[in-house]
Design a protein around this motif. Structure first.
Motif, PDB file in Angstrom:
ATOM      1  N   GLU A  56      52.324  46.659 -88.604  1.00 43.78           N
ATOM      2  CA  GLU A  56      53.274  45.578 -88.886  1.00 43.78           C
ATOM      3  C   GLU A  56      53.751  44.912 -87.598  1.00 43.78           C
ATOM      4  OE1 GLU A  56      53.694  48.718 -90.097  1.00 43.78           O
ATOM      5  OE2 GLU A  56      53.124  48.419 -92.188  1.00 43.78           O
ATOM      6  N   GLY A  57      54.113  45.726 -86.616  1.00 42.95           N
ATOM      7  CA  GLY A  57      54.552  45.183 -85.331  1.00 42.95           C
ATOM      8  C   GLY A  57      53.440  44.418 -84.634  1.00 42.95           C
ATOM      9  N   ARG A  58      52.247  44.950 -84.728  1.00 42.71           N
ATOM     10  CA  ARG A  58      51.085  44.272 -84.145  1.00 42.71           C
ATOM     11  C   ARG A  58      50.895  42.915 -84.792  1.00 42.71           C
ATOM     12  NH1 ARG A  58      46.510  46.514 -86.781  1.00 42.71           N
ATOM     13  NH2 ARG A  58      46.908  44.786 -88.169  1.00 42.71           N
ATOM     14  N   GLY A  59      51.015  42.856 -86.091  1.00 44.41           N
ATOM     15  CA  GLY A  59      50.844  41.598 -86.807  1.00 44.41           C
ATOM     16  C   GLY A  59      51.874  40.561 -86.409  1.00 44.41           C
ATOM     17  N   ARG A  60      53.130  40.997 -86.270  1.00 43.12           N
ATOM     18  CA  ARG A  60      54.194  40.051 -85.897  1.00 43.12           C
ATOM     19  C   ARG A  60      53.969  39.470 -84.508  1.00 43.12           C
ATOM     20  NH1 ARG A  60      57.315  43.787 -88.705  1.00 43.12           N
ATOM     21  NH2 ARG A  60      57.864  44.909 -86.817  1.00 43.12           N
ATOM     22  N   ILE A  61      53.603  40.300 -83.554  1.00 44.70           N
ATOM     23  CA  ILE A  61      53.429  39.794 -82.188  1.00 44.70           C
ATOM     24  C   ILE A  61      52.172  38.926 -82.089  1.00 44.70           C
ATOM     25  CG2 ILE A  61      52.184  41.733 -81.135  1.00 44.70           C
ATOM     26  CD1 ILE A  61      55.166  40.161 -79.452  1.00 44.70           C
ATOM     27  N   LEU A  62      51.123  39.272 -82.833  1.00 42.15           N
ATOM     28  CA  LEU A  62      49.931  38.416 -82.847  1.00 42.15           C
ATOM     29  C   LEU A  62      50.262  37.047 -83.438  1.00 42.15           C
ATOM     30  CD1 LEU A  62      47.148  40.928 -83.942  1.00 42.15           C
ATOM     31  CD2 LEU A  62      47.502  39.943 -81.668  1.00 42.15           C
ATOM     32  N   GLN A  63      51.045  37.050 -84.499  1.00 41.04           N
ATOM     33  CA  GLN A  63      51.439  35.783 -85.105  1.00 41.04           C
ATOM     34  C   GLN A  63      52.282  34.964 -84.131  1.00 41.04           C
ATOM     35  OE1 GLN A  63      54.458  35.782 -88.216  1.00 41.04           O
ATOM     36  NE2 GLN A  63      53.141  34.386 -89.396  1.00 41.04           N
ATOM     37  N   GLN A  64      53.221  35.605 -83.435  1.00 42.83           N
ATOM     38  CA  GLN A  64      54.051  34.893 -82.468  1.00 42.83           C
ATOM     39  C   GLN A  64      53.200  34.269 -81.367  1.00 42.83           C
ATOM     40  OE1 GLN A  64      57.427  34.160 -82.465  1.00 42.83           O
ATOM     41  NE2 GLN A  64      57.074  34.793 -84.569  1.00 42.83           N
ATOM     42  N   GLY A  65      52.220  35.008 -80.882  1.00 42.85           N
ATOM     43  CA  GLY A  65      51.337  34.473 -79.856  1.00 42.85           C
ATOM     44  C   GLY A  65      50.585  33.247 -80.330  1.00 42.85           C
ATOM     45  N   ARG A  66      50.106  33.312 -81.553  1.00 43.69           N
ATOM     46  CA  ARG A  66      49.384  32.172 -82.117  1.00 43.69           C
ATOM     47  C   ARG A  66      50.303  30.969 -82.259  1.00 43.69           C
ATOM     48  NH1 ARG A  66      49.342  30.304 -87.028  1.00 43.69           N
ATOM     49  NH2 ARG A  66      50.136  32.187 -88.049  1.00 43.69           N
ATOM     50  N   LEU A  67      51.504  31.201 -82.774  1.00 41.24           N
ATOM     51  CA  LEU A  67      52.443  30.101 -82.984  1.00 41.24           C
ATOM     52  C   LEU A  67      52.902  29.473 -81.670  1.00 41.24           C
ATOM     53  CD1 LEU A  67      54.558  31.629 -85.879  1.00 41.24           C
ATOM     54  CD2 LEU A  67      52.822  29.815 -86.036  1.00 41.24           C
ATOM     55  N   VAL A  68      53.139  30.298 -80.650  1.00 39.77           N
ATOM     56  CA  VAL A  68      53.537  29.770 -79.338  1.00 39.77           C
ATOM     57  C   VAL A  68      52.456  28.850 -78.790  1.00 39.77           C
ATOM     58  CG1 VAL A  68      53.893  30.439 -76.915  1.00 39.77           C
ATOM     59  CG2 VAL A  68      55.146  31.603 -78.734  1.00 39.77           C
TER      60      VAL A  68
ATOM     61  N   SER B  32      49.156  40.023 -91.157  1.00 42.77           N
ATOM     62  CA  SER B  32      49.863  40.581 -92.305  1.00 42.77           C
ATOM     63  C   SER B  32      50.001  42.096 -92.228  1.00 42.77           C
ATOM     64  CB  SER B  32      49.129  40.221 -93.599  1.00 42.77           C
ATOM     65  OG  SER B  32      49.095  38.827 -93.743  1.00 42.77           O
ATOM     66  N   GLY B  33      49.421  42.695 -91.198  1.00 41.46           N
ATOM     67  CA  GLY B  33      49.493  44.141 -91.058  1.00 41.46           C
ATOM     68  C   GLY B  33      48.499  44.881 -91.927  1.00 41.46           C
ATOM     69  N   LYS B  34      47.421  44.190 -92.287  1.00 45.45           N
ATOM     70  CA  LYS B  34      46.384  44.823 -93.106  1.00 45.45           C
ATOM     71  C   LYS B  34      45.848  46.066 -92.400  1.00 45.45           C
ATOM     72  CE  LYS B  34      41.987  43.943 -95.347  1.00 45.45           C
ATOM     73  NZ  LYS B  34      40.837  43.065 -95.417  1.00 45.45           N
ATOM     74  N   ASN B  35      45.652  47.112 -93.176  1.00 46.60           N
ATOM     75  CA  ASN B  35      45.158  48.366 -92.639  1.00 46.60           C
ATOM     76  C   ASN B  35      43.692  48.251 -92.271  1.00 46.60           C
ATOM     77  OD1 ASN B  35      44.961  51.035 -91.937  1.00 46.60           O
ATOM     78  ND2 ASN B  35      44.863  51.785 -94.028  1.00 46.60           N
ATOM     79  N   THR B  36      43.370  48.643 -91.057  1.00 47.18           N
ATOM     80  CA  THR B  36      41.975  48.771 -90.648  1.00 47.18           C
ATOM     81  C   THR B  36      41.799  50.185 -90.123  1.00 47.18           C
ATOM     82  OG1 THR B  36      42.289  48.028 -88.377  1.00 47.18           O
ATOM     83  CG2 THR B  36      41.825  46.318 -90.009  1.00 47.18           C
TER      84      THR B  36
END
Length: 89
Positions: free
Chosen positions: A11-23, A47-51
């Protein structure tokens, strides 16, 4: 720096990846095209999808006391080298 945080799981990984993309002002589709993948893959990561691979990495990190920090720069510059930075003590 626009954002920085400890990444303990998907979940945390997903949020920071999204922030990077948006920035960077990128849509999921834009990023997918740059990475030669599809938008669904980017959506899943954000979205924090499990891999399986990432879950195993996080399990190893938990068992060995390793912490992962991710940082989003607010300055758009040249792509960075993927090589490992020297550990900072």
């Amino acid at each position: 720096m626009a954002a920085r945080g400890v990444v303990k799981g998907r979940e945390g990984r997903g949020r920071i990846l999204q922030q990077g993309r948006l920035v960077r002002g990128l849509t999921q589709r834009d990023l997918a095209e740059r990475l030669e993948t599809d938008q669904k893959y980017i959506w899943g990561l954000e979205s924090g999808k499990n891999t399986i691979v990432l879950e195993r990495i996080f399990a190893i990190m938990r068992e060995t006391g390793i912490r992962m920090y991710m940082e989003v720069d607010d300055v758009v510059d040249e792509p960075r080298d993927d090589s490992l930075d020297e550990p900072r003590g």
